[in-house]
Design an enzyme around this catalytic site. Structure first.
Site, PDB file in Angstrom:
ATOM      1  N   LYS A 190       0.833  -1.203   0.000  1.00  0.00           N
ATOM      2  CA  LYS A 190       0.000   0.000   0.000  1.00  0.00           C
ATOM      3  C   LYS A 190       0.874   1.262   0.000  1.00  0.00           C
ATOM      4  O   LYS A 190       2.097   1.179   0.076  1.00  0.00           O
ATOM      5  CB  LYS A 190      -0.970  -0.033   1.192  1.00  0.00           C
ATOM      6  CG  LYS A 190      -1.846  -1.286   1.225  1.00  0.00           C
ATOM      7  CD  LYS A 190      -2.911  -1.312   0.124  1.00  0.00           C
ATOM      8  CE  LYS A 190      -3.416  -2.693  -0.191  1.00  0.00           C
ATOM      9  NZ  LYS A 190      -4.470  -3.217   0.650  1.00  0.00           N
TER      10      LYS A 190
HETATM   11  C1  PLP Z   1      -5.439  -4.497   0.942  1.00  0.00           C
HETATM   12  C2  PLP Z   1      -6.910  -4.299   1.011  1.00  0.00           C
HETATM   13  C3  PLP Z   1      -7.665  -4.646   2.134  1.00  0.00           C
HETATM   14  C4  PLP Z   1      -7.091  -5.422   3.282  1.00  0.00           C
HETATM   15  O1  PLP Z   1      -6.045  -4.782   3.888  1.00  0.00           O
HETATM   16  P1  PLP Z   1      -5.177  -5.570   4.998  1.00  0.00           P
HETATM   17  O2  PLP Z   1      -4.483  -4.461   5.716  1.00  0.00           O
HETATM   18  O3  PLP Z   1      -4.252  -6.459   4.236  1.00  0.00           O
HETATM   19  O4  PLP Z   1      -6.121  -6.308   5.855  1.00  0.00           O
HETATM   20  C5  PLP Z   1      -9.000  -4.340   2.165  1.00  0.00           C
HETATM   21  N1  PLP Z   1      -9.599  -3.725   1.125  1.00  0.00           N
HETATM   22  C6  PLP Z   1      -8.926  -3.402   0.012  1.00  0.00           C
HETATM   23  C7  PLP Z   1      -9.643  -2.698  -1.084  1.00  0.00           C
HETATM   24  C8  PLP Z   1      -7.564  -3.690  -0.091  1.00  0.00           C
HETATM   25  O5  PLP Z   1      -6.893  -3.392  -1.204  1.00  0.00           O
END
Ligand code: PLP
Length: 385
Positions: free
Chosen positions: A184
């Site tokens: 991210k």
């Molecule tokens: C990455 C992601 C998540 C989950 O995030 P985590 O921190 O890995 O639990 C949820 N929603 C979207 C749209 C994502 O891209």
């Protein structure tokens, strides 16, 4: 062809983060403590929101959000089919029922008209996802929520830098949840944060994220001395560690310069691919800010001569790693069987899911890396099947 593999979504970790993690290790404070508190303060300031509570993932944060907003078994939550499975899983973990409304094919975000069609007497919440970092049509979604007395949880996993008409994503609904997963825009390895303007909700999130122990229990994480705590409810183990916050608290200070870097890469891709038989990301209104988390291209076999999976394979053979965000939720068996989701009920998300490919867009990319991606995409498309 480049000699080393370009891994998709690599984070940029600088010396300050490394030193801060080492500091936690040396002072033996690994768990939730002052670094988590500092990270929360910095994110709240960046997002211009009163409360930010760190958790160990966005998925955990979405789950807690459903619970503290009072969702109950059988309640329906409308979300998008073009998302990571975590958005849907969090609804299911809370005992609620996910309902899919199709996306607008240009914005790739929930289409408010399709949302309206899915409202029933059981609908209690909306869970919009600001896909790729582009804000959803929040005025329309919030109007629907007001009309039908629904709560709104914003999945901001892609949307740290996102502004909707000048307002930060994640502060428009009741709760907004960020992700700091390794790919991210800001990372802690694993991690998430829940944003809210409501002090009482923030307090409930905090208690529920740590076994349901009364707020006093958080004093275990300071040197104020021992205090007894009560267990107010049966909570979860979703707190973030200082080891993780040590990374995030410095990452968040670079979020703007990294956005600028991704913006430059984004512009280069747009120019370099303008003449190719691909669909490129749609422009967005000046009133908004896109977080530029994913640069997605759509590969239509009729136009491009090859399909998405063939392009993905050719890029892989050229040492370029890419991603798929996302095959639509009905393409996964468990959701078809459990909730009766069908591809034909969300044709736009299904087509996008079959055609989409995400190109590398990390601030870690060098100009040479970007040139390599461009050359590889052009080469792959020149050699029609
Ligand atoms: C990455 C992601 C998540 C989950 O995030 P985590 O921190 O890995 O639990 C949820 N929603 C979207 C749209 C994502 O891209």
């Amino acid at each position: 062809m480049r000699d080393s593999y370009l891994v998709f979504g690599q984070p940029l970790i600088e010396q300050t983060e490394i030193d801060e993690v080492v500091d936690s290790l040396k002072n033996s404070w690994l768990g939730t403590g002052p670094k988590v508190a500092e990270f929360e303060r910095r994110v709240a300031a960046y997002k211009n929101v009163q409360h930010a509570v760190a958790v160990n993932s966005c998925t955990a944060g979405l789950h807690l959000s459903c619970l503290v907003l009072g969702l109950e078994p059988g309640d329906e939550v409308i979300t998008t089919p073009l998302t990571f499975c975590a958005s849907v899983n969090a609804i299911v973990h809370a005992g609620a029922v996910p309902v899919l409304a199709d996306v607008d094919p240009a914005t790739m975000n929930l289409d408010p008209e399709r949302v309206r069609e899915k409202i029933t007497s059981k609908t209690r919440a909306l869970l919009p996802v600001h896909f790729a970092g582009r804000p959803c049509d929040m005025d329309a979604l919030m109007a629907i929520a007001r009309e039908h007395d629904l709560v709104v949880i914003e999945d901001c996993a892609h949307a740290i830098e996102t502004l909707y008409r000048g307002r930060p994503a994640g502060t428009l609904g009741d709760l907004g949840v960020l992700s700091f997963y390794s790919t991210k825009n800001v990372v802690t390895g694993e991690g998430g944060m829940i944003l809210t303007r409501d002090a009482e909700l923030a307090q409930r999130v905090k208690v529920t994220a740590l076994h349901g122990m009364s707020a006093d229990a958080w004093k275990r994480f300071s040197d104020d001395g021992y205090v007894h705590y009560d267990v107010e409810e049966v909570g979860f183990k979703y707190n973030m560690m200082d080891l993780q916050a040590a990374i995030g608290m410095h990452q968040i200070t670079r979020v703007e310069s990294w956005w600028q870097r991704r913006h430059a890469i984004w512009q280069r891709y747009l120019e370099a691919f303008a003449d190719l038989p691909l669909e490129l990301p749609a422009p967005w209104p000046d009133t908004d800010r896109h977080a530029l988390h994913l640069f997605t291209i759509l590969v239509d076999k009729g136009r491009a001569g090859i399909d998405r999976d063939e392009l993905l394979m050719r890029l892989h053979r050229d040492n370029i790693g890419t991603g798929v965000h996302y095959r639509a939720i009905p393409s996964f068996k468990v959701y078809r069987e459990r909730f009766g989701f069908r591809a034909e009920n969300c044709p736009h998300a299904t087509r996008i899911g079959d055609q989409t490919l995400s190109l590398p867009l990390s601030p870690k990319l060098t100009d040479q890396d970007v040139d390599d991606v461009i050359a590889a995409v052009r080469r792959a498309l020149a050699a029609r099947s």
